[in-house]
Motif scaffolding. Structure first.
Motif, PDB file in Angstrom:
ATOM      1  N   ALA A  97       0.867  -1.189   0.000  1.00 18.86           N
ATOM      2  CA  ALA A  97       0.000   0.000   0.000  1.00 18.86           C
ATOM      3  C   ALA A  97       0.893   1.224   0.000  1.00 18.86           C
ATOM      4  CB  ALA A  97      -0.909   0.008   1.222  1.00 18.86           C
ATOM      5  N   ILE A  98       0.555   2.195  -0.818  1.00 19.92           N
ATOM      6  CA  ILE A  98       1.336   3.428  -0.932  1.00 19.92           C
ATOM      7  C   ILE A  98       0.579   4.559  -0.249  1.00 19.92           C
ATOM      8  CG2 ILE A  98       2.393   5.088  -2.537  1.00 19.92           C
ATOM      9  CD1 ILE A  98       3.620   2.265  -2.661  1.00 19.92           C
ATOM     10  N   ALA A  99       1.270   5.280   0.626  1.00 21.21           N
ATOM     11  CA  ALA A  99       0.704   6.477   1.268  1.00 21.21           C
ATOM     12  C   ALA A  99       1.523   7.666   0.776  1.00 21.21           C
ATOM     13  CB  ALA A  99       0.757   6.350   2.785  1.00 21.21           C
ATOM     14  N   ARG A 100       1.122   8.204  -0.367  1.00 22.52           N
ATOM     15  CA  ARG A 100       1.867   9.278  -1.034  1.00 22.52           C
ATOM     16  C   ARG A 100       2.085  10.469  -0.103  1.00 22.52           C
ATOM     17  NH1 ARG A 100       5.120   9.761  -4.264  1.00 22.52           N
ATOM     18  NH2 ARG A 100       4.349   7.892  -5.207  1.00 22.52           N
ATOM     19  N   GLU A 101       1.029  10.863   0.650  1.00 22.33           N
ATOM     20  CA  GLU A 101       1.134  12.029   1.528  1.00 22.33           C
ATOM     21  C   GLU A 101       2.141  11.835   2.659  1.00 22.33           C
ATOM     22  OE1 GLU A 101      -2.095   9.319   2.910  1.00 22.33           O
ATOM     23  OE2 GLU A 101      -1.560  10.179   0.979  1.00 22.33           O
ATOM     24  N   LEU A 102       2.474  10.588   2.968  1.00 17.87           N
ATOM     25  CA  LEU A 102       3.482  10.298   4.005  1.00 17.87           C
ATOM     26  C   LEU A 102       4.838   9.963   3.398  1.00 17.87           C
ATOM     27  CD1 LEU A 102       1.329   8.010   6.346  1.00 17.87           C
ATOM     28  CD2 LEU A 102       1.820  10.456   6.627  1.00 17.87           C
ATOM     29  N   ASN A 103       4.895   9.855   2.072  1.00 16.26           N
ATOM     30  CA  ASN A 103       6.107   9.426   1.381  1.00 16.26           C
ATOM     31  C   ASN A 103       6.589   8.069   1.905  1.00 16.26           C
ATOM     32  OD1 ASN A 103       8.045   9.747  -0.646  1.00 16.26           O
ATOM     33  ND2 ASN A 103       9.546  10.512   0.826  1.00 16.26           N
ATOM     34  N   ARG A 104       5.607   7.172   2.094  1.00 19.94           N
ATOM     35  CA  ARG A 104       5.898   5.852   2.645  1.00 19.94           C
ATOM     36  C   ARG A 104       5.088   4.785   1.909  1.00 19.94           C
ATOM     37  NH1 ARG A 104       9.307   8.282   4.985  1.00 19.94           N
ATOM     38  NH2 ARG A 104       9.677   8.517   7.196  1.00 19.94           N
ATOM     39  N   GLY A 105       5.594   3.571   1.994  1.00 18.84           N
ATOM     40  CA  GLY A 105       4.873   2.406   1.514  1.00 18.84           C
ATOM     41  C   GLY A 105       4.823   1.386   2.624  1.00 18.84           C
ATOM     42  N   PHE A 106       3.830   0.517   2.561  1.00 16.51           N
ATOM     43  CA  PHE A 106       3.628  -0.490   3.594  1.00 16.51           C
ATOM     44  C   PHE A 106       3.464  -1.848   2.929  1.00 16.51           C
ATOM     45  CE2 PHE A 106       2.172   3.573   5.056  1.00 16.51           C
ATOM     46  CZ  PHE A 106       2.699   3.680   6.330  1.00 16.51           C
ATOM     47  N   ILE A 107       4.141  -2.849   3.467  1.00 15.04           N
ATOM     48  CA  ILE A 107       4.105  -4.199   2.926  1.00 15.04           C
ATOM     49  C   ILE A 107       3.599  -5.141   4.009  1.00 15.04           C
ATOM     50  CG2 ILE A 107       5.494  -6.095   1.994  1.00 15.04           C
ATOM     51  CD1 ILE A 107       7.550  -3.944   1.119  1.00 15.04           C
ATOM     52  N   SER A 108       2.629  -5.992   3.661  1.00 14.61           N
ATOM     53  CA  SER A 108       2.149  -6.995   4.616  1.00 14.61           C
ATOM     54  C   SER A 108       2.980  -8.264   4.455  1.00 14.61           C
ATOM     55  CB  SER A 108       0.669  -7.291   4.378  1.00 14.61           C
ATOM     56  OG  SER A 108       0.484  -7.863   3.093  1.00 14.61           O
ATOM     57  N   ASN A 109       3.495  -8.757   5.568  1.00  7.49           N
ATOM     58  CA  ASN A 109       4.309  -9.976   5.588  1.00  7.49           C
ATOM     59  C   ASN A 109       3.504 -11.060   6.298  1.00  7.49           C
ATOM     60  OD1 ASN A 109       6.495  -8.367   4.566  1.00  7.49           O
ATOM     61  ND2 ASN A 109       6.806  -7.643   6.633  1.00  7.49           N
ATOM     62  N   GLY A 110       2.723 -11.804   5.547  1.00  5.90           N
ATOM     63  CA  GLY A 110       1.755 -12.741   6.101  1.00  5.90           C
ATOM     64  C   GLY A 110       2.327 -13.838   6.975  1.00  5.90           C
TER      65      GLY A 110
END
Length: 119
Positions: A97-110
């Motif tokens: 998931a990309i959060a452009r306003e935070l300049n961050r991305g998030f990855i789920s590691n199941g």
């Protein structure tokens, strides 16, 4: 008692889904139309590697495609088709998931029950 109720509810839901699917199919047959898609193969980009593949996430602003692959995320430049990066140590990765306003991305590691945050 709860098991019987759950089975009956499950059967009722399945019946509705089957009936609904049948109605959609019948409407397509009755109207004589089939959906037309104008998809064309533009380019194949071989990525290789072992293990399963999961979700794709497009960051249209950065022109990057994040491709989840088993224990890593492959980062592809959508304009050139070249791999421009890789994010490793993502055990059982599912999605990005990309959060452009935070300049961050998030990855789920199941498989690790964790998340990876990247910039």
């Amino acid at each position: 008692m709860n098991t019987i109720i759950n089975r009956r509810i499950g059967t009722a839901i399945a019946s509705v889904l089957i009936t609904g699917s049948g109605l959609c199919f019948d409407n397509a047959v009755i109207s004589g139309t089939s959906p037309t898609h104008n998809y064309q193969l533009v380019k194949k980009i071989p990525l290789g590697g072992e293990g399963g593949w999961d979700y794709l996430t497009l960051d249209s602003a950065a022109r990057r495609l994040y491709i989840t692959h088993s224990t890593r995320v492959i980062v592809l430049n959508v304009d050139t088709g070249l791999v421009v990066g890789e994010i490793g140590d993502t055990l059982g990765v599912h999605g990005v998931a990309i959060a452009r306003e935070l300049n961050r991305g998030f990855i789920s590691n199941g498989l690790a029950a964790t998340a990876t945050i990247f910039d």
